[in-house]
Design an enzyme around this catalytic site. Structure first.
Site, mmCIF file in Angstrom:
data_model
loop_
_atom_site.group_PDB
_atom_site.id
_atom_site.type_symbol
_atom_site.label_atom_id
_atom_site.label_comp_id
_atom_site.label_asym_id
_atom_site.label_seq_id
_atom_site.Cartn_x
_atom_site.Cartn_y
_atom_site.Cartn_z
ATOM 1 N N GLY A 94 0.815 -1.216 0.000
ATOM 2 C CA GLY A 94 0.000 0.000 0.000
ATOM 3 C C GLY A 94 0.844 1.259 0.000
ATOM 4 N N CYS A 95 1.905 1.246 0.787
ATOM 5 C CA CYS A 95 2.779 2.416 0.872
ATOM 6 C C CYS A 95 3.499 2.659 -0.455
ATOM 7 C CB CYS A 95 3.784 2.242 2.008
ATOM 8 S SG CYS A 95 2.995 2.068 3.619
ATOM 9 N N THR A 96 3.860 1.579 -1.117
ATOM 10 C CA THR A 96 4.516 1.705 -2.418
ATOM 11 C C THR A 96 3.542 2.300 -3.439
ATOM 12 O OG1 THR A 96 6.026 -0.119 -1.939
ATOM 13 C CG2 THR A 96 5.671 0.423 -4.270
#
Length: 153
Positions: A43-45
């Site tokens: 998700g952060c990527t």
């Protein structure tokens, strides 16, 4: 917990690229801070790539974008290189900025309770006040929502 129209807490954090970013020095510009849990997680990527892909559009709207997590600068540098990110990432290793912005929360996953960063984005107006807060962010469509708000600011 921060709320809209409050003064954004000032900070000075080390940034990828070797600079120190001081919020107080960015007055007169719209600032977007996206707080995310960890470098190189799915998700952060996706979120970091999304903000990078739209960086020029944010710039055209007069907004500066910064990602913040508790990861080290070395981790951020590897993340930037691996994913080709263009938005600066700020390292809040001691967690003070995460605390000040109310994003350091108790979380639950797979039946375990732990402390971590709740994915949150904060739009700060040119006067240094909180213009908008997105809490418990879901990544799909989020960058576009933030860009629309930045264009209105």
């Amino acid at each position: 917990m921060l709320d809209v129209n409050e003064a954004a807490p000032d900070f000075a954090l080390p940034s990828t690229g070797g600079d120190t970013v001081r919020l107080s020095e960015l007055r007169g510009q719209t600032v977007v801070l996206f707080f995310y849990p960890r470098d190189n997680t799915p998700g952060c990527t996706r979120e970091s790539i999304g903000f990078s892909e739209h960086q020029q559009a944010f710039s055209d709207a007069g907004a500066l974008v910064f990602g913040i997590s508790k990861d080290s600068l070395a981790s951020h540098d590897r993340f930037v290189a691996k994913q080709g990110l263009t938005v600066p990432l700020l390292s809040d290793e001691h967690g003070q900025v995460c605390e000040d912005y109310g994003v350091w929360k108790e979380k639950k996953m797979y039946g375990k309770t732990f402390m971590g960063i709740e994915r949150t984005t904060v739009l700060i107006d040119p006067q240094g006040r909180i213009g908008r807060i997105w809490r418990k962010v879901k990544v799909p469509g989020h960058v576009e929502d933030v860009l629309a708000a930045a264009r209105q600011d």
